[in-house]
Design an enzyme around this catalytic site. Structure first.
Site: not given
Ligand code: NAD
Length: 255
Positions: A109, A126
């Site tokens: 997330n 990410h």
């Protein structure tokens, strides 16, 4: 609260090293829609961005083709994320760190809700949607407030700024991925929560943990490619399942 197999709690209570991988499902109950579950986010299916496919906007090709569109989509997502608050799943994972001091949290997330809930230093595989970087030189940088271009330009070299997130098809930062792989390979218990186990290389982490003897616990209301290989599957929403798991662990007095 979801029911938790006592043997899964026992595995957690006796584990020396616990690694947790979270995906978009963990933030779904904070009002941030996953990409995979469709456009029924807080704006509803008729919202401004509902007709765009995130998997097509979150790509380097989309940014090259129409940087203004991608930037505006991220402005909308940033606004959504800024208004979101951690839910019981984020809080349970922050609590789990107290029971398992060696816990390493890896997240796909980009919303930073784990940090908001009190998790110490999640590995953000990410990236982080709140940050920007220069699309040419890569360094983290904030736009000049007076720059009204969409997207704004890097104050140093003039290239476009972009969100500091990893888009589909882009490589992960090697130092973050290496740390995540190490955490997976050395885990006694590996928990995969709210992730489709489809996006690589994150999806391979559970496999590497399992190959090295870890007990795998999956938390997801839906079946994923990991489901058949997990030792325990809590087929429930992350908030209720993680809260139940941590509650059961606290009752053993262990971790
Ligand atoms: P994903 O691959 O992690 O899939 C989401 C998974 O969550 C699905 O398997 C779904 O069954 C499960 N899920 C849905 N609601 C749940 C709940 N309440 N509890 C537990 N599980 C639940 O993620 P994606 O949506 O395909 O997104 C791909 C990538 O896009 C992510 O890895 C991330 O980098 C980015 N993304 C980030 C956010 C965020 O930061 N909150 C949100 C969407 C997408």
């Amino acid at each position: 609260m979801a029911s938790v197999p006592p043997a899964a709690v026992e595995a957690l209570a006796t584990a020396e090293r616990v690694t947790v991988l979270t995906g978009a499902g963990v933030s779904a109950e904070s009002g941030i829609p996953t990409f995979r579950d469709g456009p029924d986010g807080p704006d509803g299916p008729d919202g401004l961005w509902a007709r765009y496919d995130p998997a097509e906007l979150a790509t380097p090709e989309a940014f090259a083709r129409d940087p203004g569109l991608v930037w505006r989509w991220y402005e909308w997502r940033r606004d959504l994320v800024s208004r979101a608050r951690p839910n019981p799943a984020h809080r349970a994972l922050a609590d789990l760190e107290r029971y398992c001091p060696s816990l390493i949290l890896i997240t796909q997330n980009v919303d930073a809700l784990h940090q908001a809930a009190g998790s110490r230093a999640p590995l953000q595989l990410h990236g982080n949607i709140h940050r920007n970087r220069c699309s040419r030189e890569g360094m983290l940088i904030e736009p000049d407030a007076a720059d009204t271009r969409v997207p704004p330009a890097c104050p140093h070299c003039g290239a476009r700024l972009r969100p500091d997130v990893v888009w589909f098809g882009e490589p992960l930062r090697s130092e973050v991925l290496d740390a995540a792989v190490e955490a997976a390979r050395t885990a006694d218990v590996f928990i995969a929560a709210g992730t489709s186990s489809l996006v690589h290389p994150a999806a391979g982490l559970a496999e590497q943990a399992g190959a090295n003897g870890a007990t795998i616990i999956e938390i997801n209301p839906n079946v994923t490619p990991l489901t058949g290989r997990a030792h325990y599957v809590l087929a429930a929403r992350a908030a209720s399942a993680l809260a139940a798991l941590v509650q059961a662990l606290s009752e053993t007095g262990g971790g």
